[in-house]
Design a protein around this motif. Structure first.
Motif, PDB file in Angstrom:
ATOM      1  N   GLU A   1     107.365  -7.010  36.135  1.00 39.40           N
ATOM      2  CA  GLU A   1     108.130  -5.912  36.733  1.00 39.40           C
ATOM      3  C   GLU A   1     109.613  -6.261  36.745  1.00 39.40           C
ATOM      4  OE1 GLU A   1     106.713  -4.924  40.592  1.00 39.40           O
ATOM      5  OE2 GLU A   1     104.808  -4.136  39.862  1.00 39.40           O
ATOM      6  N   GLU A   2     109.865  -7.486  37.179  1.00 38.92           N
ATOM      7  CA  GLU A   2     111.252  -7.925  37.282  1.00 38.92           C
ATOM      8  C   GLU A   2     111.919  -7.956  35.911  1.00 38.92           C
ATOM      9  OE1 GLU A   2     112.849 -11.860  39.180  1.00 38.92           O
ATOM     10  OE2 GLU A   2     111.318 -10.928  40.452  1.00 38.92           O
ATOM     11  N   LEU A   3     111.140  -8.448  34.947  1.00 34.83           N
ATOM     12  CA  LEU A   3     111.664  -8.535  33.584  1.00 34.83           C
ATOM     13  C   LEU A   3     112.066  -7.157  33.078  1.00 34.83           C
ATOM     14  CD1 LEU A   3     111.806 -10.776  31.267  1.00 34.83           C
ATOM     15  CD2 LEU A   3     109.844  -9.564  30.335  1.00 34.83           C
ATOM     16  N   ILE A   4     111.180  -6.201  33.329  1.00 38.86           N
ATOM     17  CA  ILE A   4     111.475  -4.837  32.868  1.00 38.86           C
ATOM     18  C   ILE A   4     112.651  -4.261  33.651  1.00 38.86           C
ATOM     19  CG2 ILE A   4     110.550  -2.485  32.697  1.00 38.86           C
ATOM     20  CD1 ILE A   4     107.794  -3.815  32.160  1.00 38.86           C
ATOM     21  N   ASN A   5     112.684  -4.547  34.953  1.00 33.30           N
ATOM     22  CA  ASN A   5     113.798  -4.054  35.766  1.00 33.30           C
ATOM     23  C   ASN A   5     115.128  -4.634  35.321  1.00 33.30           C
ATOM     24  OD1 ASN A   5     113.107  -2.101  37.599  1.00 33.30           O
ATOM     25  ND2 ASN A   5     112.153  -3.579  38.987  1.00 33.30           N
ATOM     26  N   ASN A   6     115.078  -5.858  34.786  1.00 33.55           N
ATOM     27  CA  ASN A   6     116.315  -6.507  34.379  1.00 33.55           C
ATOM     28  C   ASN A   6     116.899  -5.935  33.101  1.00 33.55           C
ATOM     29  OD1 ASN A   6     116.484  -8.174  36.529  1.00 33.55           O
ATOM     30  ND2 ASN A   6     115.524  -9.922  35.529  1.00 33.55           N
ATOM     31  N   ILE A   7     116.078  -5.179  32.399  1.00 39.37           N
ATOM     32  CA  ILE A   7     116.599  -4.572  31.175  1.00 39.37           C
ATOM     33  C   ILE A   7     117.548  -3.456  31.583  1.00 39.37           C
ATOM     34  CG2 ILE A   7     116.017  -3.331  29.062  1.00 39.37           C
ATOM     35  CD1 ILE A   7     113.246  -4.688  29.217  1.00 39.37           C
TER      36      ILE A   7
ATOM     37  N   TYR B   1     106.515 -10.681  38.006  1.00 35.73           N
ATOM     38  CA  TYR B   1     107.411 -11.259  37.001  1.00 35.73           C
ATOM     39  C   TYR B   1     107.702 -10.235  35.908  1.00 35.73           C
ATOM     40  CZ  TYR B   1     109.361 -14.031  33.321  1.00 35.73           C
ATOM     41  OH  TYR B   1     110.204 -14.467  32.345  1.00 35.73           O
TER      42      TYR B   1
ATOM     43  N   ILE C   1     105.101  -4.664  27.989  1.00 36.55           N
ATOM     44  CA  ILE C   1     105.571  -3.315  28.346  1.00 36.55           C
ATOM     45  C   ILE C   1     104.456  -2.302  28.082  1.00 36.55           C
ATOM     46  CG2 ILE C   1     107.174  -1.470  27.707  1.00 36.55           C
ATOM     47  CD1 ILE C   1     109.267  -3.687  27.195  1.00 36.55           C
TER      48      ILE C   1
END
Lengths: 376, 190
Positions: free
Chosen positions: B172-178, B170, B85
């Motif tokens: 980006e997606e991880l952060i978006n999933n939060i 990946y 992050i």
């Protein structure tokens, strides 16, 4: 030309122009008097009319002008009307000529507009740094695109439906080829428009996604900095579900080297190569022995007076005394202690047993009991 | 079951937590990507890896492996995610178009760091993963981490130019999933 290049940026300074023209003030004055260039204080500007003209000729305009096509369509309609109403042959011909030239122009402008639009869309997407501005600019381009699309439809309708009578009755060879060309360019334009539309939608989606992502990132970062992210979001759950290897420490698989292959010559080269890379702090130092002391090197002689037992025996045989007594009185080359004399006595007996006669008689001297020994 | 002949090579890369990206500048990797992208190969590789407890995952233009069962404890993952992050935040602050396909040179970033206090501050914040003294060393260290985790690679050695790989999505997606609940979102200042 340089002024034209900088038309969108800062105003052009009088002295710069002077420099450009090799300090020829007359030329500037001439341009001003002919209204090609306007003077505004110490700045010079190209006159709007010339600017428009240059932009049009050089096809460098950034503003897409759809109303222009619209106007032209109106003109065509008007001239068709005049053509129908006109009875005089030459004048009829003038109207037809006008119509032809406008139709040609419509095709050209439409394509030109589309090319410009495409370039503008790409430029906006690539160069506009502000996400919000970028988004609204793209939305505007999208509107323009729809306008152009409508105009194409109108033009097509004009040729095929609305003024069909004209196009059938006034048909000459040239008009036919012009309309065919126009229709071809319109088809091309329509294909291009579909493509651009797709691109704009894609760009807008990307930008929306990106600006949403940046917003999300900002929020997550904020919560992280406040040490609240684990309490206030579901980050624990998200990460608990993610068993991606990227989270793990990079594994290494320490396989043992094959001893057999280590014996090979080409492997030896690799070993040497790797060995060069290995830098340990320990430097193997050959242990050097201390210097040999000078004393050791000096030659020293030590004299030891050796008792020649052969000589003693010969002397003993020559004497008539018994051995013990003889040794007590014998003049050795050096001083010999009593104990030593006893030792010599024993040595004599064991060495020269055959030359001596050892009797059965014993005698005493200083607590030592000894056998009386005579020569044979 | 027949698997493609590049399976060992694929496993070699993926098992180290790396990604196989379609936009890698390494031709070999691109080739491997194409091999996996083939439907038939994908399903046979998927089965093959699942037999040894790995899941072959498909991202947007990249492939990676994950495990069936959790092996790393949550704390470590949180630590890694926090690191990502921070890094993403730094690069996005440098250029908002920092995403898959973006090219950058450390020297350009340094120039901006020198004149941008926010960027400087963020770079300082990243010190705890490197403890480097100069901004240059610190930045080099971050880029090294980014490359080691497989999100970027050195594309041009002469120019010292790096390229962001598709695997960046990946993160980006991880952060978006939060998921941030709305009431929390309202608390965050603009």
């Amino acid at each position: 030309m340089e002024m034209f290049q900088k038309r969108n940026s800062l105003p052009y300074k009088h002295e710069h122009a002077l420099e450009l023209l090799d300090d020829n003030e007359d030329i500037i004055q001439l341009l001003i008097s002919k209204e090609v260039v306007n003077q505004n204080g110490s700045y010079l500007e190209i006159d709007e009319r010339f600017l428009d003209f240059f932009e049009l000729v050089l096809a460098a305009n950034e503003i897409i002008n759809t109303s222009y096509i619209n106007e032209n369509i109106e003109y065509v309609k008007q001239h068709i009307l005049y053509w129908f109403q006109e009875n005089e042959h030459t004048r009829k011909h003038t109207h037809l000529k006008k119509i032809k030239s406008i139709l040609k122009k419509i095709g050209r402008i439409t394509i030109r507009n589309i090319v410009d639009l495409k370039r503008n869309v790409e430029n906006t997407f690539k160069t506009e740094p502000n996400y919000k501005v970028k988004l609204s600019k793209l939305e505007n381009h999208k509107k323009k695109l729809i306008d152009i699309k409508k105009l194409i439809e109108q033009t097509e309708k004009l040729i095929t439906e609305e003024e069909r009578t004209f196009f059938v009755t006034a048909l000459d060879e040239e008009l036919r080829s012009i309309t065919t060309n126009l229709r071809l360019s319109l088809i091309e334009a329509r294909h291009n428009i579909i493509e651009i539309q797709k691109q704009i939608v894609e760009f807008i989606n990307q930008i929306k996604y990106q600006s949403e992502f940046i917003e999300k990132l900002r929020q997550v970062k904020y919560l992280k900095d406040q040490f609240e992210v684990r309490v206030k979001t579901n980050i624990d759950v998200v990460l608990a579900d993610a068993n991606v290897l990227a989270f793990e420490t990079k594994p290494s698989y320490p396989l043992k080297l094959s001893l057999d292959s280590l014996q090979l010559d080409d492997v030896y080269k690799s070993i040497l190569k790797i060995n060069k890379k290995v830098k340990t702090g320990v430097k193997p130092v050959m242990q050097v022995a201390d210097k040999i002391s000078e004393d050791y090197l000096e030659v020293k002689t030590e004299n030891e007076i050796h008792i020649n037992l052969d000589e003693v025996r010969n002397n003993f045989i020559a004497s008539g005394n018994h051995l013990f007594d003889f040794l007590q009185n014998y003049k050795f080359p050096r001083d010999v202690l009593y104990e030593e004399k006893v030792t010599v006595y024993c040595q004599m007996i064991s060495l020269y047993e055959n030359d001596l006669e050892i009797s059965e008689k014993y005698s005493h001297h200083n607590e030592v009991e000894y056998a009386i020994v005579y020569p044979k | 079951m027949s698997v493609p002949k590049q399976t060992a090579e694929i496993f070699e890369i993926l098992s180290k937590g790396q990604f196989i990206c379609s936009n890698s500048s390494n031709e070999r990797i691109r080739k491997l990507f194409d091999v996996i992208a083939d439907d038939e190969n994908f399903s046979s590789l998927y089965e093959y890896f699942s037999a040894i407890n790995f899941i072959l995952e498909e991202g947007d233009e990249f492939y990676y492996l994950s495990r069936i069962e959790q092996k790393v404890d949550l704390e470590r993952k949180i630590e890694t995610a926090f690191k990502w992050i921070e890094i993403v935040d730094f690069f996005k602050a440098y250029d908002s178009s920092f995403l898959s396909g973006f090219r950058f040179q450390p020297s350009d970033i340094l120039v901006k760091v020198n004149v941008d206090a926010v960027l400087k501050d963020k770079l300082d914040g990243l010190k705890r993963w490197g403890k480097k003294d100069t901004y240059k060393d610190n930045l080099d260290n971050i880029i090294k981490m980014l490359c080691a985790d497989g999100f970027a690679e050195l594309e041009n050695e002469t120019l010292n130019e790096y390229k962001v790989l598709s695997s960046f999505k990946y993160v980006e997606e991880l952060i978006n999933n939060i998921h941030i609940p709305e009431e929390v979102q309202d608390e965050i200042p603009e």
